[in-house]
Design an enzyme around this catalytic site. Structure first.
Site, PDB file in Angstrom:
ATOM      1  N   ARG A 127      62.135  44.056 114.388  1.00 42.89           N
ATOM      2  CA  ARG A 127      61.298  45.017 114.777  1.00 42.89           C
ATOM      3  C   ARG A 127      59.567  44.105 115.135  1.00 42.89           C
ATOM      4  NH1 ARG A 127      64.479  49.341 115.299  1.00 42.89           N
ATOM      5  NH2 ARG A 127      65.728  49.561 113.281  1.00 42.89           N
TER       6      ARG A 127
ATOM      7  N   ASP B 124      60.289  53.404 111.439  1.00 44.98           N
ATOM      8  CA  ASP B 124      60.630  52.070 111.781  1.00 44.98           C
ATOM      9  C   ASP B 124      59.827  51.775 113.164  1.00 44.98           C
ATOM     10  OD1 ASP B 124      62.563  51.862 109.734  1.00 44.98           O
ATOM     11  OD2 ASP B 124      64.101  52.651 110.970  1.00 44.98           O
TER      12      ASP B 124
HETATM   13  C1  S3P Z   1      67.405  54.516 107.591  1.00 44.47           C
HETATM   14  C2  S3P Z   1      66.307  55.025 106.594  1.00 44.47           C
HETATM   15  C3  S3P Z   1      65.049  54.488 106.768  1.00 44.47           C
HETATM   16  C4  S3P Z   1      64.933  53.366 108.061  1.00 44.47           C
HETATM   17  C5  S3P Z   1      65.932  52.313 108.005  1.00 44.47           C
HETATM   18  C6  S3P Z   1      67.299  53.129 108.329  1.00 44.47           C
HETATM   19  C7  S3P Z   1      68.724  55.194 107.349  1.00 44.47           C
HETATM   20  O1  S3P Z   1      64.851  53.611 105.613  1.00 44.47           O
HETATM   21  O2  S3P Z   1      63.778  52.530 107.595  1.00 44.47           O
HETATM   22  O3  S3P Z   1      65.865  51.638 109.105  1.00 44.47           O
HETATM   23  O4  S3P Z   1      69.571  54.653 108.387  1.00 44.47           O
HETATM   24  O5  S3P Z   1      68.986  56.058 106.749  1.00 44.47           O
HETATM   25  P1  S3P Z   1      64.247  54.574 104.293  1.00 44.47           P
HETATM   26  O6  S3P Z   1      65.241  55.641 104.045  1.00 44.47           O
HETATM   27  O7  S3P Z   1      64.320  53.552 103.301  1.00 44.47           O
HETATM   28  O8  S3P Z   1      62.895  55.074 104.700  1.00 44.47           O
END
Ligand code: S3P
Length: 441
Positions: free
Chosen positions: A396, A324
């Site tokens: 972001r 992120d």
């Molecule tokens: C998250 C996992 C990530 C991240 C998202 C929050 C979570 O996504 O990008 O902002 O809280 O499990 P991905 O699991 O799709 O990479």
């Protein structure tokens, strides 16, 4: 007011100094509501993120009959209904911009004895859901998606879930968490294997709620397993500050001569600290102080002061650990001496926006030389002009271009910024408090 109407105006120059505490971690806030709701007893949360995404999860559980008090200055009290106490909502559950809410809830709600539909805003409605719908189908869930595996998701009440072994094709904590939530209700054992380490808040919190979860190292990541049929016991949860929100200020201080900043009690879970590792590789002067634990998660104060940055080839093993943080890291790259190369990051194309293309377009508008790849980007450090960029409603991206103004020659106007409220509602206030000049209009 339509989402398109909030514009940030970031004046060039300034530097960042002081001590601040950024809001609660978004991932942990979502999970506190989910597990608190299906636990037995009363869960008290402190430091909850009062942002649109975590509030979407909170509202969904209220819609399913869970009594939840707050948030009141970060305090939330959840009167858990147990694993089998959720009620059918009166209509579709609207999850706004929040991919985490949709993917985690799809697992939990596949297992309920009532049908439910999950919907979202225009950005969420474009995001891929087959990554959860397909493996849930293998567990026995009956799910319909719109064309191309997009939302809305229609979850039937006819699902009978069985545990299974799943090798995730992508490193995704959302997919892992979705399947573990379904596994709570499945017959037998659910085992999920990661192709690379991903954030482990679900496993940590399940353990905190007294649920047996096993985590075995594999050559690439971990295999996490749990068996259905247990219970969760309510606990108190202290949510750490969100390292993903802290990132904007880490980069702000890292790129701006004369800056010296302390970020208090930030979550430094090893599965989230890619941004710290990458900034250090680029030459940032950063250290951790007052390390401790909050709600089963490691936390620390992060002290950072300006030091000249240089371009690097970002190690591919850091990508899931900083997934992120790349929009802000691209600004750090633009302010570095030399070239920064990112690869192995195709997941960025399916976040709240296509973060490779949208960032590249914004960098182009500000005169930063870059080359887009299918799975990454190459950024040449150099001067940042003023100009207008479009965040495409991606929180972001909006915040990343706001901090770029610290090093820009002219004013930066950023369109479509209302979604900053999904993760960081007081961003503009804190930015001005530390010495930036950003207004929202
Ligand atoms: C998250 C996992 C990530 C991240 C998202 C929050 C979570 O996504 O990008 O902002 O809280 O499990 P991905 O699991 O799709 O990479």
């Amino acid at each position: 007011m339509s989402n398109n109407n909030v514009q940030f105006v970031a004046q060039p120059g300034g530097r960042v100094n002081g001590t601040i505490r950024v809001p609660g971690d978004k991932s942990v806030s979502h999970r506190s509501i989910i597990f608190g709701s299906i636990a037995e007893g009363t869960t008290r949360v402190e430091g909850f993120l009062d942002g649109d995404d975590s509030l979407a999860t909170l509202q969904a559980f209220r819609d399913m009959g869970v009594e939840i008090e707050g948030p009141d200055q970060g305090r939330v009290t959840i009167h858990g209904v147990g694993l089998h106490g959720l009620k059918q909502p009166s209509g579709p559950l609207y999850l706004g911009n929040s991919g985490t809410s949709m993917r985690l809830l799809s697992g939990l709600l596949s297992a309920q004895p009532f049908p439910v539909t999950l919907t979202g805003d225009s950005s969420l409605s474009k995001r891929p859901m087959n990554r959860v719908a397909k493996p849930l189908g293998e567990m026995g869930a009956v799910i319909a998606t719109a064309e191309g595996g997009r939302p809305p998701l229609e979850l039937s009440s006819d699902s009978k879930l069985r545990g299974f072994d799943y090798q995730m094709p992508i490193a995704s904590a959302q997919v892992k968490s979705c399947l573990l939530l379904a596994g709570l209700y499945a017959e037998g054992t659910t085992r999920v294997t990661e192709p690379a380490p991903t954030r482990d808040h679900t496993e940590r919190m399940l353990t905190g709620f007294g649920y047996a979860v096993e985590s075995e190292p594999t050559p690439s990541g971990k295999q996490i397993s749990l068996s259905g049929g247990g219970t969760l016991k309510a606990i108190d949860i202290q949510v750490p500050s969100d390292i993903s929100s802290a990132t904007f200020f880490l980069v702000a201080a890292a790129i701006t001569p004369g800056s010296e900043l302390t970020l208090e009690q930030v979550g430094i879970n090893p599965t989230r600290i890619g941004v710290i590792n990458i900034l250090k590789l680029m030459g940032a002067d950063l250290c951790l102080k007052n390390e401790g634990l909050a709600g089963g998660e490691p936390v620390a104060d992060i002290e950072i002061r300006y030091a000249p940055l240089h371009g690097i080839d970002i190690p591919v093993d850091q990508v899931p650990l900083a997934i992120d943080e790349f929009p802000a890291l691209f600004i750090a790259a633009a302010c570095s001496e030399g070239t920064t190369r990112l690869s192995g990051a195709e997941e960025l194309r399916v976040k709240e926006s296509d973060r490779i293309q949208v960032m590249a377009d914004g960098l182009d508008a500000l005169g930063v030389v870059n080359e887009v790849m299918e799975d990454g980007i190459v950024i040449q450090g150099g001067p940042i002009r003023g100009g207008t960029v479009d965040s495409h409603g991606d929180h972001r991206i909006a915040m990343s271009f706001a901090i770029a103004a610290l090093q820009s020659i002219g004013e930066i106007l950023i369109d479509d910024c209302a979604n900053v409220a999904t993760s960081f509602p007081n961003f503009v206030e804190l930015a001005n408090q530390v010495g930036m000049n950003v207004t929202a209009r």
